[in-house]
Design a protein around this motif. Sequence first.
Motif, PDB file in Angstrom:
ATOM      1  N   SER A  31       0.811  -1.210   0.000  1.00  0.00           N
ATOM      2  CA  SER A  31       0.000   0.000   0.000  1.00  0.00           C
ATOM      3  C   SER A  31       0.851   1.270   0.000  1.00  0.00           C
ATOM      4  O   SER A  31       0.477   2.283  -0.600  1.00  0.00           O
ATOM      5  CB  SER A  31      -0.936   0.006   1.208  1.00  0.00           C
ATOM      6  OG  SER A  31      -0.199  -0.036   2.420  1.00  0.00           O
ATOM      7  N   LYS A  56       3.981   0.355  -3.426  1.00  0.00           N
ATOM      8  CA  LYS A  56       3.601  -0.106  -4.768  1.00  0.00           C
ATOM      9  C   LYS A  56       2.507   0.754  -5.394  1.00  0.00           C
ATOM     10  O   LYS A  56       2.571   1.105  -6.568  1.00  0.00           O
ATOM     11  CB  LYS A  56       3.137  -1.564  -4.682  1.00  0.00           C
ATOM     12  CG  LYS A  56       2.659  -2.157  -5.999  1.00  0.00           C
ATOM     13  CD  LYS A  56       2.172  -3.581  -5.788  1.00  0.00           C
ATOM     14  CE  LYS A  56       1.562  -4.156  -7.046  1.00  0.00           C
ATOM     15  NZ  LYS A  56       1.034  -5.520  -6.831  1.00  0.00           N
ATOM     16  N   THR A  57       1.526   1.120  -4.613  1.00  0.00           N
ATOM     17  CA  THR A  57       0.363   1.844  -5.158  1.00  0.00           C
ATOM     18  C   THR A  57       0.179   3.190  -4.470  1.00  0.00           C
ATOM     19  O   THR A  57      -0.943   3.620  -4.215  1.00  0.00           O
ATOM     20  CB  THR A  57      -0.912   0.992  -4.978  1.00  0.00           C
ATOM     21  OG1 THR A  57      -1.087   0.699  -3.582  1.00  0.00           O
ATOM     22  CG2 THR A  57      -0.805  -0.301  -5.757  1.00  0.00           C
TER      23      THR A  57
END
Length: 563
Positions: free
Chosen positions: A208, A211-212
Motif C-alpha cells: 500500500s 507499490k500503489t
Amino acid sequence: MSYKPLPIGVDDFEEIREKGYYYVDKTWFIKELLDRTGKVNLFARPRRFGKTLNLSMLKVFFEKPIDGRSKKELFDGLKIMGAGQKYTSLQEQYPVINLTLKSAKQPSFQIAYECMREAIAAEFYRHDSILSDLKNEMRREKFIALRDEKAGESAYYTSLAFLSECLYEVYQKKVIILIDEYDVPLENAYYSGFYDEMLAFIRSLFESSLKTNPHLEFAVITGCLRISKESIFTGLNNLKTISILNEQYGEHFGFVESEVRQMLVFYGRENKMETMKDWYDGYLFGKAEVYNPWSVLHYVERIYEDENAFPTAEWSNTSSNKIVRDLVYRSGREVQEEIESLLSGKIIEKKVHEDITYNDIYESEENLWNFLFFTGYLKQAGKQMVEDDIYVKFALPNREVRSIYRNQIENWFRDEVKLQDLSVLYDSMLTGKTEIFKKELIKQLHRTISYMDSGEAFYHGFLVGLMANLKEYIVKSNREAGIGRFDILIYNYDVTIPLVLLELKVADRFSGLDKACEKALAQIEEKKYYADLVEEGYQEVICYGVGFFKKQLSIQMERKKLY
C-alpha cells in the motif's frame, strides 16, 4: 585535537552531531542516492553496519522541520555540503515517514503486532502538528485513531499509505519513506512460529505504501536480506535491490580503510592498524573493502583507555549466531570439511542466489551458505557466472568471525560428547590400554570439525572436551607443575588409582608422529609434572605422549612408579 566520545550504541544522526560524538562522514550517500534516482531502494547489509544511522541522516537532511527549527547546521563541514546546489537545495524540502521494525522481535504475533502498531502510532504522533491543516473531518478522526492506537487492526495494514496522503495534503510535496530493519519481523516470526501472519501484515504495509502510493517521492528500506520470493515486493517494478554483490554504494555501509586509519590517528593509536585489520577488516561490498563499524568503535574505545587492551569478538555479542550454529549442528562430513577449509584460511565456492525466503533456510546446505554470506559470516573472494548462475568464492572475513565459528564448533562438540558412550575410551586411557585408547581417539577426531591453524590449541581443546563426561575424576589443563605447565592431568581422590598425564605435540608431517610422541614423553620427564603429586600420596602415573597430524594421531605410553 580534543577528545570526542565514540558513538557506541548511538544511531541517531542528530544526537551524534549535537553532542559532539566522533562521526565518520557518510553524507556522500545522499548524493549517490539522488544521482541514481531509485524510486524504492532496498539496501541489504549485515547487522550493525550503519544502516540505522544512515537512515537517520537521510531523515535529518530531507525532512521539513516539523517544529519549525532548521537542522541544516548539523551538516556543516560534511561532504554533502560541497556537492553543489543541485543537492543542497533539496535540504529540508520533504515530509518524511521514518519507521523501524526492530521492536517486532517478540515471542508471539499479537505482541509483535502491538509493538509495530505502537511504532506506527509514534510516527503519527511525530507528525501531530499537521492535524489542524487536515480539512476532511473523517481523515482527521482516522489520523487521531491511528495516533492513539484506537483504530481497527486493518487500518494499520495500510497506515503508511494513509499517512503519506495526509502529509501530501498539508505540504503539497510527495513523501520520502524510510523503513529500517524490514526483515527483523520476518526472521523472528519464522523462528517463533507465526511466519504467515507476519508475512501478511508486512506485505500489506509495503504494497500500500510502496507499490500503489501516488504520494511517494522515493523510499529507502534496509535489512539483512532481500526477500522477494515471499511476495512482499511483488509487482513493485520500481524496486532497486542493492546487496553486498552490487558495486554501487559499497563504501557507505561500514568503514573503509582510510576512515579507520583516520580514526586511529585522531585517538593517537595509529600503531594498532595492523591488529584492527586482522580482526575487523575483510568484508567486500561491491568493490569496497570495509571494516565492521560496530567492532571498530568498541576496539578504539578500549585501546584509547588502555593501549594494550586485547581485541575481542564484539560483533558476536550483538548478532544472531543461530545460522552459524545451525550450519555446524546440521553438517555432514562434506560440510564439516568445508568448514575446516574456511577455518584454515582456504576458499570454498558456492552458488549464490539473492531471492531468499526464511522458509527455504533448511531446504538445502546451499541455502545455509547463502544466509551466512549475506549476513556477514562469509566474505566474497571472487565470483563468476556459470551459465545462468552466479558462483561466489567464500572465505572468512577476519579473526573476529573465525572466533565465532570456533565457539559454535566447541559448543557443538561438547553437546555431541554428552550424547555418546565414551566408557571404552575412558577405561582404556585410565588403565594404559594404549592401542584401544588410540583407536577410540581417532574415531572421535574423525567426527569433529577441526581448525588446523590453531595447531596444538585445537587438539588440546578436543581432548579436554572429550573428558567432559569423565565421572569421579578431576580434569585439569594448562596448570603449573614441576618446572613448567602440563597439558592435561586426570586424577581421582583415591591416591591408589594412577594419575594420568597427557602431553600433546603437533607433527608437521605424518611420518613425524612417533617423534612427536617421544618428544612429549621426554618433556613430561624433563619438567617433572608429577613431582608435586608425590607428596600427596599418589603411587603411580600413566604418561601419554600424543602426536597429532591433521586427522591422524599416534600415542606412546610410559608407566612410572612415584615411590
